[in-house]
Scaffold this active site. Structure first.
Site, PDB file in Angstrom:
ATOM      1  N   HIS A  95       2.837   3.045  -8.909  1.00  0.00           N
ATOM      2  CA  HIS A  95       2.672   1.608  -9.189  1.00  0.00           C
ATOM      3  C   HIS A  95       3.897   1.060  -9.925  1.00  0.00           C
ATOM      4  CE1 HIS A  95      -1.275   1.984  -7.635  1.00  0.00           C
ATOM      5  NE2 HIS A  95      -1.809   2.584  -8.683  1.00  0.00           N
ATOM      6  N   ASP A 148       0.827  -1.208   0.000  1.00  0.00           N
ATOM      7  CA  ASP A 148       0.000   0.000   0.000  1.00  0.00           C
ATOM      8  C   ASP A 148       0.865   1.264   0.000  1.00  0.00           C
ATOM      9  OD1 ASP A 148      -2.354   1.381  -0.096  1.00  0.00           O
ATOM     10  OD2 ASP A 148      -2.848   1.141   2.026  1.00  0.00           O
ATOM     11  N   GLY A 149       0.292   2.357  -0.521  1.00  0.00           N
ATOM     12  CA  GLY A 149       0.948   3.666  -0.456  1.00  0.00           C
ATOM     13  C   GLY A 149       1.587   4.122  -1.759  1.00  0.00           C
ATOM     14  N   LEU A 154      11.483 -20.790  -3.757  1.00  0.00           N
ATOM     15  CA  LEU A 154      10.527 -19.776  -3.282  1.00  0.00           C
ATOM     16  C   LEU A 154       9.210 -19.802  -4.071  1.00  0.00           C
ATOM     17  CD1 LEU A 154      10.144 -17.176  -1.449  1.00  0.00           C
ATOM     18  CD2 LEU A 154      10.903 -15.871  -3.436  1.00  0.00           C
ATOM     19  N   GLU A 174     -12.118  -4.843  -4.694  1.00  0.00           N
ATOM     20  CA  GLU A 174     -12.683  -3.488  -4.537  1.00  0.00           C
ATOM     21  C   GLU A 174     -11.941  -2.445  -5.390  1.00  0.00           C
ATOM     22  OE1 GLU A 174     -11.888  -5.483  -1.763  1.00  0.00           O
ATOM     23  OE2 GLU A 174     -13.968  -6.162  -1.767  1.00  0.00           O
TER      24      GLU A 174
HETATM   25  C1  IPE Z   1      -5.460  -2.745  -0.433  1.00  0.00           C
HETATM   26  O1  IPE Z   1      -5.128  -1.415  -0.604  1.00  0.00           O
HETATM   27  C2  IPE Z   1      -5.346  -3.482  -1.732  1.00  0.00           C
HETATM   28  C3  IPE Z   1      -3.996  -3.663  -2.256  1.00  0.00           C
HETATM   29  C4  IPE Z   1      -2.891  -3.318  -1.656  1.00  0.00           C
HETATM   30  C5  IPE Z   1      -3.935  -4.294  -3.537  1.00  0.00           C
HETATM   31  P1  IPE Z   1      -6.238  -0.299  -0.834  1.00  0.00           P
HETATM   32  O2  IPE Z   1      -5.505   0.986  -0.902  1.00  0.00           O
HETATM   33  O3  IPE Z   1      -7.093  -0.659  -1.980  1.00  0.00           O
HETATM   34  O4  IPE Z   1      -7.091  -0.419   0.500  1.00  0.00           O
HETATM   35  P2  IPE Z   1      -8.024   0.641   1.231  1.00  0.00           P
HETATM   36  O5  IPE Z   1      -9.036   1.118   0.229  1.00  0.00           O
HETATM   37  O6  IPE Z   1      -7.142   1.761   1.708  1.00  0.00           O
HETATM   38  O7  IPE Z   1      -8.621  -0.119   2.376  1.00  0.00           O
HETATM   39  C1  IPE Z   2      -1.424   0.190  -3.359  1.00  0.00           C
HETATM   40  O1  IPE Z   2      -1.195   1.545  -3.409  1.00  0.00           O
HETATM   41  C2  IPE Z   2      -1.566  -0.443  -4.721  1.00  0.00           C
HETATM   42  C3  IPE Z   2      -2.929  -0.904  -5.054  1.00  0.00           C
HETATM   43  C4  IPE Z   2      -3.965  -0.839  -4.271  1.00  0.00           C
HETATM   44  C5  IPE Z   2      -3.097  -1.457  -6.362  1.00  0.00           C
HETATM   45  P1  IPE Z   2      -2.402   2.566  -3.516  1.00  0.00           P
HETATM   46  O2  IPE Z   2      -2.669   2.805  -4.954  1.00  0.00           O
HETATM   47  O3  IPE Z   2      -3.549   2.092  -2.713  1.00  0.00           O
HETATM   48  O4  IPE Z   2      -1.751   3.868  -2.862  1.00  0.00           O
HETATM   49  P2  IPE Z   2      -2.450   4.868  -1.873  1.00  0.00           P
HETATM   50  O5  IPE Z   2      -2.989   4.073  -0.723  1.00  0.00           O
HETATM   51  O6  IPE Z   2      -3.538   5.560  -2.637  1.00  0.00           O
HETATM   52  O7  IPE Z   2      -1.355   5.780  -1.458  1.00  0.00           O
HETATM   53 MG    MG Z   3      -4.092   2.371  -0.760  1.00  0.00          MG
END
Ligand code: IPE
Ligand code: IPE
Ligand code: MG
Length: 242
Positions: free
Chosen positions: A43, A26-27, A137, A73
């Site tokens: 990404h 995430d992030g 792995l 989602e």
């Molecule tokens: C969770 O991250 C899904 C992935 C890392 C693929 P999201 O960014 O979609 O989750 P929420 O919406 O913050 O819960």
């Molecule tokens: C996680 O990063 C990747 C996916 C969910 C595909 P995000 O795209 O959710 O990044 P933030 O949370 O918006 O920073």
């Molecule tokens: Mg996110």
């Protein structure tokens, strides 16, 4: 005389490694935004982190790594972003196939695959087939994955098989994660502290770790720090410490 406190440098104990580490990557979006770049740039660099983490996990001797790459989602995001995530996933699988094969690594993908773009499905099937006999792995990528969807899918298969009753061991065989052990450690980057529908059944007893680092900055050192943190935890599984 002043006594100087000894600062201990913590190191990984290789006799107590987690077998399976799962990453909620995430992030990416916030990382890119901070740099004035489009979310998709996050990404792209996030995919580099994924490669680095795979390589380093293998070097350290981890047996299974899971990555949450796209949730059921995440279709709620703009189409351009969704398309770009699938494009990056496809390119990664194509470009890494040879190295997975040579390094004895096996790819598996969980999630509702039939809804993914066809060209991506094709590369997944090909890479899984080519690496299926590898014994090193295991790289498990969750694409269009949702924990609830996985559980409901298992129940529907049970019903179709006419199963009247089942125990935990039997149920595991109906999950997409049937071939891999449950995660010992779940790492969610970027400071969010939730599972967002990731492997909810499998994570019943996983240790959870929430570093502030955004995924594109999560590299070798961050992985080692996570393992050291894991090794400081006391996993009791409901029992009393002896
Ligand atoms: C969770 O991250 C899904 C992935 C890392 C693929 P999201 O960014 O979609 O989750 P929420 O919406 O913050 O819960
Ligand atoms: C996680 O990063 C990747 C996916 C969910 C595909 P995000 O795209 O959710 O990044 P933030 O949370 O918006 O920073
Ligand atoms: Mg996110």
């Amino acid at each position: 005389m002043r006594l100087r406190k000894k600062i201990e440098k913590k190191e990984i104990d290789f006799s107590r490694l987690p077998t399976h580490i799962a990453f909620i990557m995430d992030g990416n979006g916030r990382w890119a935004k901070k740099r004035g770049m489009p979310r998709t740039f996050g990404h792209k660099i996030g995919a580099e982190s994924l490669e680095v983490v795979i390589r380093h996990a293998r070097k350290l001797g981890i047996k299974v790594v899971s990555f949450f790459a796209f949730s059921t989602e995440n279709w709620n995001r703009p189409k351009d972003e969704v398309d770009e995530i699938f494009r990056i996933a496809r390119n990664l699988i194509i470009s890494k196939k040879e190295s997975f094969l040579k390094s004895n690594m096996r790819l598996m993908v969980i999630g509702e695959r039939e809804k993914l773009p066809e060209d991506l499905q094709k590369e997944i099937i090909d890479c899984e087939e080519v690496t299926k006999n590898n014994t090193g792995l295991i790289i498990n990528i969750a694409l269009n994955y949702g924990g609830r969807s996985e559980i409901i899918g298992a129940i529907n298969k049970l019903l179709a098989d006419g199963v009247k009753s089942i125990d935990e061991k039997g149920f595991k065989n109906y999950l997409q994660t049937r071939d891999i052990p449950d995660p010992d450690l779940v790492i969610r980057t970027s400071g969010e502290q939730r599972l967002s529908n990731f492997m909810m059944y499998e994570c019943a007893y996983s240790e959870l770790y929430f570093p502030k680092t955004h995924w594109p900055d999560f590299r070798e050192k961050e992985l080692e720090d996570a393992i050291i943190e894991f090794q400081s935890r006391d996993r009791r599984f409901g029992a009393i410490k002896g």
